[in-house]
Design an enzyme around this catalytic site. Sequence first.
Site, PDB file in Angstrom:
ATOM      1  N   THR A  43      49.465   5.291 -32.819  1.00 31.85           N
ATOM      2  CA  THR A  43      50.294   6.044 -31.884  1.00 31.85           C
ATOM      3  C   THR A  43      51.179   7.066 -32.592  1.00 31.85           C
ATOM      4  OG1 THR A  43      51.885   4.215 -31.945  1.00 31.85           O
ATOM      5  CG2 THR A  43      50.324   4.250 -30.125  1.00 31.85           C
ATOM      6  N   HIS A  48      55.726   1.787 -38.715  1.00 29.45           N
ATOM      7  CA  HIS A  48      57.171   1.561 -38.707  1.00 29.45           C
ATOM      8  C   HIS A  48      57.448   0.087 -38.995  1.00 29.45           C
ATOM      9  CE1 HIS A  48      56.659  -0.159 -34.696  1.00 29.45           C
ATOM     10  NE2 HIS A  48      56.111   0.972 -34.275  1.00 29.45           N
ATOM     11  N   HIS A  51      55.485  -2.823 -37.546  1.00 30.73           N
ATOM     12  CA  HIS A  51      54.131  -3.111 -38.024  1.00 30.73           C
ATOM     13  C   HIS A  51      54.119  -4.027 -39.247  1.00 30.73           C
ATOM     14  CE1 HIS A  51      53.223   0.889 -35.997  1.00 30.73           C
ATOM     15  NE2 HIS A  51      52.356   0.072 -35.440  1.00 30.73           N
ATOM     16  N   LYS A  85      53.839  -3.382 -22.402  1.00 29.44           N
ATOM     17  CA  LYS A  85      54.310  -2.062 -21.982  1.00 29.44           C
ATOM     18  C   LYS A  85      54.579  -2.083 -20.480  1.00 29.44           C
ATOM     19  CE  LYS A  85      53.627  -0.352 -26.089  1.00 29.44           C
ATOM     20  NZ  LYS A  85      53.216  -1.612 -26.702  1.00 29.44           N
ATOM     21  N   ARG A  89      50.955   4.733 -21.436  1.00 29.05           N
ATOM     22  CA  ARG A  89      51.278   5.690 -22.486  1.00 29.05           C
ATOM     23  C   ARG A  89      50.655   7.045 -22.191  1.00 29.05           C
ATOM     24  NH1 ARG A  89      49.661   2.136 -27.810  1.00 29.05           N
ATOM     25  NH2 ARG A  89      51.362   0.646 -27.760  1.00 29.05           N
ATOM     26  N   ASP A 198      52.196 -10.850 -28.480  1.00 29.12           N
ATOM     27  CA  ASP A 198      51.826 -10.084 -27.292  1.00 29.12           C
ATOM     28  C   ASP A 198      50.327  -9.775 -27.251  1.00 29.12           C
ATOM     29  OD1 ASP A 198      51.930  -8.352 -29.449  1.00 29.12           O
ATOM     30  OD2 ASP A 198      52.821  -6.695 -28.323  1.00 29.12           O
ATOM     31  N   LYS A 233      63.917  -5.803 -29.890  1.00 30.83           N
ATOM     32  CA  LYS A 233      62.965  -5.495 -30.957  1.00 30.83           C
ATOM     33  C   LYS A 233      63.702  -4.946 -32.164  1.00 30.83           C
ATOM     34  CE  LYS A 233      58.576  -4.656 -28.627  1.00 30.83           C
ATOM     35  NZ  LYS A 233      57.489  -3.669 -28.390  1.00 30.83           N
ATOM     36  N   THR A 237      66.923   2.077 -34.309  1.00 27.81           N
ATOM     37  CA  THR A 237      68.342   2.398 -34.350  1.00 27.81           C
ATOM     38  C   THR A 237      68.613   3.422 -33.254  1.00 27.81           C
ATOM     39  OG1 THR A 237      68.085   4.286 -35.856  1.00 27.81           O
ATOM     40  CG2 THR A 237      68.306   2.094 -36.853  1.00 27.81           C
TER      41      THR A 237
END
Length: 430
Positions: A43, A48, A51, A85, A89, A198, A233, A237
């Site tokens: 995506t 990040h 992951h 979700k 998306r 999930d 999560k 930030t």
Amino acid sequence: MTTKNLIEDLRWRGLIHQTTDEAELSKLLQSEPQTIYIGFDPTASSLHVGHLMQVMMLRRFQQAGHRPIALVGGATGMIGDPSGKSEERNLLSPEQLQSNVDGVGKQMKQFLVFDGSSGAKLLNNFDWMQGYSYLEFLRDVGKNFPVGAMMGKESVRSRLESEAGLSYTEFSYMLLQAYDFVYLCREHNCRIQAGGSDQWGNITAGIDLGRRMLGKQLFGLTAPLLTTSDGRKMGKTEKGAIWLDPDRTSPYEFYQYWINVDDADVMRCIAYLTEIHRDEYDSLAEQTASDPGRRGAQKRLAQWMTELVHGAEGIASAQRATSILFGGEIEKATDAQLGQIFADVPSVETDRSVLSGEGWWIVEALQKSSLVKSSSEARRSIKEGSVYLNNRRVTDMDVRLTEADLASETVLVLRRGKKKYALIRFTTNR
């Protein structure tokens, strides 16, 4: 690490959330080296912090002698996983998707070894889906997929009941991911899929499809999601996600994120994300309980994670920047580094020409920065020893600032007292 030690290690770290058949899975892992895969949706062009749970899972299996497959979803990424979700998306263009696939693939090579007997594989499911016609897919895969079982999956049911609903495109995602498992089993003898909690519905769908299409028993393993103690999560930030790409999140910002992890979350982060051994973990846990002010666990977490993601140079840069924030002398910094370190500090601009000739009087600079209201207040502050230039105390009120005093290419840092900072940025008017 042996397979037996791997299972024990995963258990004490709290990384086993669900398994399809733990006893049989343990036997399989101890019988001979196995292949395990985890899928990553491209995506964005960088992974990040969220992951890292799954990246480290593959890494742990590889260190125990098993072969990991990091599957980048070039095909599934065109649809988007509805799991977890609340709405659909936005679909990515083929060009953006390929750029993301390339970026994620490159990053994987930082964490996994891609050669040797247990060398990792980096695969893209677009490679085997691009030639599959719609009719062929329905005949081969769709006929083996009971709609009732799909409707029973939490990821599908929750979206159907939501205001956003669920499109047929997203409804099909489960078939594609399930077929990935079948393909990887058939072509790479991969019998284990792991993922976040999930992904349980998608994983079990793949196991069922493998039984129907191949007549083989496949296995699934999920880990908890990386969340804070109050359920939010981690890895985000106010500025957004904490990326592994240093151009998106600098080593300093990355390091500071872990330094500031709450006491209630730090030991879980160490267990989930690092390879720190049990004895050191216990020592850090005891230290956090008895003397939380030292933030020993946070410092160890920040050091370990930053070195893993950004290497020795990255951790050195981050620690040097942190030292500057707490009063260390500033030298050999860049404009970008100072901008990150002092992101919330007031700054003013002035013409660079004031630094030429005899230079700029320190008293005038202090007034320009608004750290003082008058020249008399500036003189008094210098006399009291509370004025700092680039975190070095100024003792002479007749000091003249020149280009040699710049902390970086265009920035000078002034401080009054312990915490009142100001940046002066020098521009060139042509």
